[in-house]
Design a protein around this motif. Structure first.
Motif, PDB file in Angstrom:
ATOM      1  N   SER A   1     -70.605  -9.846  72.912  1.00 25.90           N
ATOM      2  CA  SER A   1     -70.166  -9.942  71.516  1.00 25.90           C
ATOM      3  C   SER A   1     -68.686 -10.299  71.418  1.00 25.90           C
ATOM      4  CB  SER A   1     -70.412  -8.617  70.784  1.00 25.90           C
ATOM      5  OG  SER A   1     -71.769  -8.325  70.737  1.00 25.90           O
ATOM      6  N   THR A   2     -67.878  -9.708  72.284  1.00 24.76           N
ATOM      7  CA  THR A   2     -66.444 -10.005  72.303  1.00 24.76           C
ATOM      8  C   THR A   2     -66.201 -11.473  72.604  1.00 24.76           C
ATOM      9  OG1 THR A   2     -65.878  -7.743  72.958  1.00 24.76           O
ATOM     10  CG2 THR A   2     -64.242  -9.467  73.415  1.00 24.76           C
ATOM     11  N   ILE A   3     -66.860 -11.994  73.624  1.00 23.70           N
ATOM     12  CA  ILE A   3     -66.709 -13.407  73.990  1.00 23.70           C
ATOM     13  C   ILE A   3     -67.146 -14.305  72.844  1.00 23.70           C
ATOM     14  CG2 ILE A   3     -67.640 -15.231  75.485  1.00 23.70           C
ATOM     15  CD1 ILE A   3     -65.535 -13.534  76.885  1.00 23.70           C
ATOM     16  N   ALA A   4     -68.307 -14.009  72.274  1.00 21.37           N
ATOM     17  CA  ALA A   4     -68.846 -14.858  71.208  1.00 21.37           C
ATOM     18  C   ALA A   4     -67.906 -14.933  70.012  1.00 21.37           C
ATOM     19  CB  ALA A   4     -70.222 -14.349  70.777  1.00 21.37           C
ATOM     20  N   PHE A   5     -67.323 -13.805  69.636  1.00 20.70           N
ATOM     21  CA  PHE A   5     -66.443 -13.795  68.467  1.00 20.70           C
ATOM     22  C   PHE A   5     -65.061 -14.345  68.787  1.00 20.70           C
ATOM     23  CE2 PHE A   5     -63.595 -12.065  65.298  1.00 20.70           C
ATOM     24  CZ  PHE A   5     -64.280 -12.359  64.137  1.00 20.70           C
ATOM     25  N   ALA A   6     -64.472 -13.885  69.895  1.00 21.01           N
ATOM     26  CA  ALA A   6     -63.099 -14.290  70.225  1.00 21.01           C
ATOM     27  C   ALA A   6     -63.003 -15.781  70.527  1.00 21.01           C
ATOM     28  CB  ALA A   6     -62.576 -13.478  71.398  1.00 21.01           C
TER      29      ALA A   6
END
Length: 79
Positions: A51-56
């Motif tokens: 989720s962090t990768i997808a958003f950032a």
């Protein structure tokens, strides 16, 4: 929550124009700017990390929809 705020801060940070010379050479690669060397995004299989990768990196991933995030389970945190 704290985690979501930190992800938003990371996304904003990646959009900035770096002043530090060390940052200046890495930001174009992280953002996959035109003319930057190619790179891969790798991530553990934890849902939070994905989720962090997808958003950032949403700007990078939307510019390059063919680019894949490599999920590598061995990157997962160990207690």
């Amino acid at each position: 929550t704290l985690g979501l705020n930190q992800i938003e801060e990371l996304a904003v940070f990646l959009k900035k124009t770096p002043v530090d010379p060390n940052e200046a050479k890495h930001f174009p690669i992280l953002r996959a700017d035109p003319g930057a060397p190619t790179s891969k995004i790798v991530c553990s299989s934890l849902r939070r990390a994905v989720s962090t990768i997808a958003f950032a990196f949403k700007d990078r991933l939307s510019r390059r929809p063919q680019e894949k995030v490599l999920i590598i389970p061995s990157l997962q945190e160990i207690r």
